[in-house]
Enzyme design. Sequence first.
Site, short mmCIF file in Angstrom:
data_model
loop_
_atom_site.label_atom_id
_atom_site.label_comp_id
_atom_site.label_asym_id
_atom_site.label_seq_id
_atom_site.Cartn_x
_atom_site.Cartn_y
_atom_site.Cartn_z
N TYR A 159 0.83 -1.21 0.00
CA TYR A 159 0.00 0.00 0.00
C TYR A 159 0.87 1.26 0.00
CZ TYR A 159 -3.81 3.12 1.54
OH TYR A 159 -4.74 4.14 1.64
N VAL A 160 1.89 1.26 0.86
CA VAL A 160 2.78 2.43 0.94
C VAL A 160 3.49 2.65 -0.40
CG1 VAL A 160 4.88 3.31 2.03
CG2 VAL A 160 3.10 2.26 3.44
N ALA A 161 3.97 1.56 -1.01
CA ALA A 161 4.64 1.70 -2.31
C ALA A 161 3.67 2.26 -3.35
CB ALA A 161 5.18 0.34 -2.76
P1 NAP Z 1 -13.36 2.21 0.93
O1 NAP Z 1 -14.49 2.70 1.76
O2 NAP Z 1 -12.86 0.83 1.13
O3 NAP Z 1 -13.73 2.45 -0.60
C1 NAP Z 1 -12.86 2.04 -1.61
C2 NAP Z 1 -13.38 2.53 -2.93
O4 NAP Z 1 -12.52 2.04 -3.96
C3 NAP Z 1 -14.76 2.01 -3.22
O5 NAP Z 1 -15.54 3.04 -3.77
C4 NAP Z 1 -14.53 0.90 -4.24
O6 NAP Z 1 -15.56 0.77 -5.18
C5 NAP Z 1 -13.30 1.41 -4.95
N1 NAP Z 1 -12.59 0.31 -5.59
C6 NAP Z 1 -11.89 -0.69 -5.00
N2 NAP Z 1 -11.36 -1.50 -5.92
C7 NAP Z 1 -11.73 -1.00 -7.15
C8 NAP Z 1 -11.50 -1.38 -8.49
N3 NAP Z 1 -10.77 -2.45 -8.81
N4 NAP Z 1 -12.05 -0.63 -9.46
C9 NAP Z 1 -12.80 0.46 -9.17
N5 NAP Z 1 -13.06 0.87 -7.92
C10 NAP Z 1 -12.53 0.14 -6.92
O7 NAP Z 1 -12.07 3.12 1.12
P2 NAP Z 1 -11.90 4.68 1.42
O8 NAP Z 1 -11.40 4.79 2.80
O9 NAP Z 1 -13.11 5.43 1.00
O10 NAP Z 1 -10.67 4.98 0.44
C11 NAP Z 1 -10.78 5.83 -0.70
C12 NAP Z 1 -9.37 6.25 -1.09
O11 NAP Z 1 -8.78 6.96 0.00
C13 NAP Z 1 -8.43 5.09 -1.40
O12 NAP Z 1 -7.58 5.43 -2.47
C14 NAP Z 1 -7.65 4.94 -0.13
O13 NAP Z 1 -6.40 4.33 -0.34
C15 NAP Z 1 -7.51 6.39 0.30
N6 NAP Z 1 -7.20 6.57 1.70
C16 NAP Z 1 -8.05 6.18 2.69
C17 NAP Z 1 -7.70 6.36 4.02
C18 NAP Z 1 -8.59 5.97 5.17
O14 NAP Z 1 -8.15 6.08 6.32
N7 NAP Z 1 -9.82 5.53 4.94
C19 NAP Z 1 -6.47 6.95 4.33
C20 NAP Z 1 -5.62 7.33 3.31
C21 NAP Z 1 -6.00 7.14 2.00
P3 NAP Z 1 -16.92 -0.03 -4.83
O15 NAP Z 1 -17.67 0.81 -3.84
O16 NAP Z 1 -17.62 -0.14 -6.13
O17 NAP Z 1 -16.49 -1.31 -4.23
#
Ligand code: NAP
Length: 251
Positions: A159-161
């Site tokens: 994830y970090v990478a």
């Molecule tokens: P989440 O609730 O798990 O949602 C993940 C999202 O990514 C969902 O909308 C999912 O779509 C979509 N997704 C996953 N695999 C996919 C694929 N192969 N093709 C298209 N869409 C896909 O996570 P979140 O916390 O909202 O994260 C959103 C972003 O913020 C991510 O990039 C994550 O790395 C980043 N982020 C989150 C945090 C945190 O603490 N939550 C911190 C830092 C960065 P579906 O709904 O259709 O499944």
Amino acid sequence: MKLKGKRAIVTGGIRGIGKAILMDLVKNGCDVVFTYIITPYSDENTARELENEIMQQGVRAFSILADATSLADAEKTANFALEKLGGIDILVNNAGITKDNLLLRMTEEDFDKVINVNLKSVFNYTKAVVRPMMNQRYGKIINIASVVGLIGNPGQANYVASKAGVIGFTKATAKEFASRNINVNAVAPGFISTEMTSALNDKQKDAILSVVPIKRMGTAEDIAGVVSFLASPEADYITGQVISVDGGMAM
Ligand code: NAP
């Protein structure tokens, strides 16, 4: 309504941070295309319900089933947005996953999967939208990175990478596209309450909060407001930056 008439694509817009971003763009007057995949959380019905909810706010909204790891799906999404909205002004690369494990136990499959969803997706969608953005001499690309892409985190080498890669990709493309009036920035969230972090146990959450000066987890809305700002004309002179929204974790 600082984004009235603008047209945006958001990857993974059905839940979590992506949904908050989508709703904030809509609140600011943006027409939107959002992508989804079939999971226990999202399917065609959820997507249609969200389209209807958004359209009641007086803007256009269209969903499309598209896997962020596929360049062909990204091109399909860009063509769909061009057809339905008449152009693409804003791209938010939000889709992301975690598959955490210590490196000794991390499988090649889990490494590849995380890199593909989190980093290759950013390549796919940027490539798919950049030509129309160049032709219209306008574009805002916002990539969702992570605080751990800046400071590292044990148990998340994949994830970090991927997120450090997103930050590098943001800077390279910001330099490539600046002369065409396309801004590329990243937002680096800290620990935000969503499905992604709900898997953490209380002990893990306490450990995280001990390194967050603002002593609380962030909300998806904390991220969304910054994304809308970066998408707006107020941020015209900002490009290649990583804006941390992390309660002070990285400083
Ligand atoms: P989440 O609730 O798990 O949602 C993940 C999202 O990514 C969902 O909308 C999912 O779509 C979509 N997704 C996953 N695999 C996919 C694929 N192969 N093709 C298209 N869409 C896909 O996570 P979140 O916390 O909202 O994260 C959103 C972003 O913020 C991510 O990039 C994550 O790395 C980043 N982020 C989150 C945090 C945190 O603490 N939550 C911190 C830092 C960065 P579906 O709904 O259709 O499944």
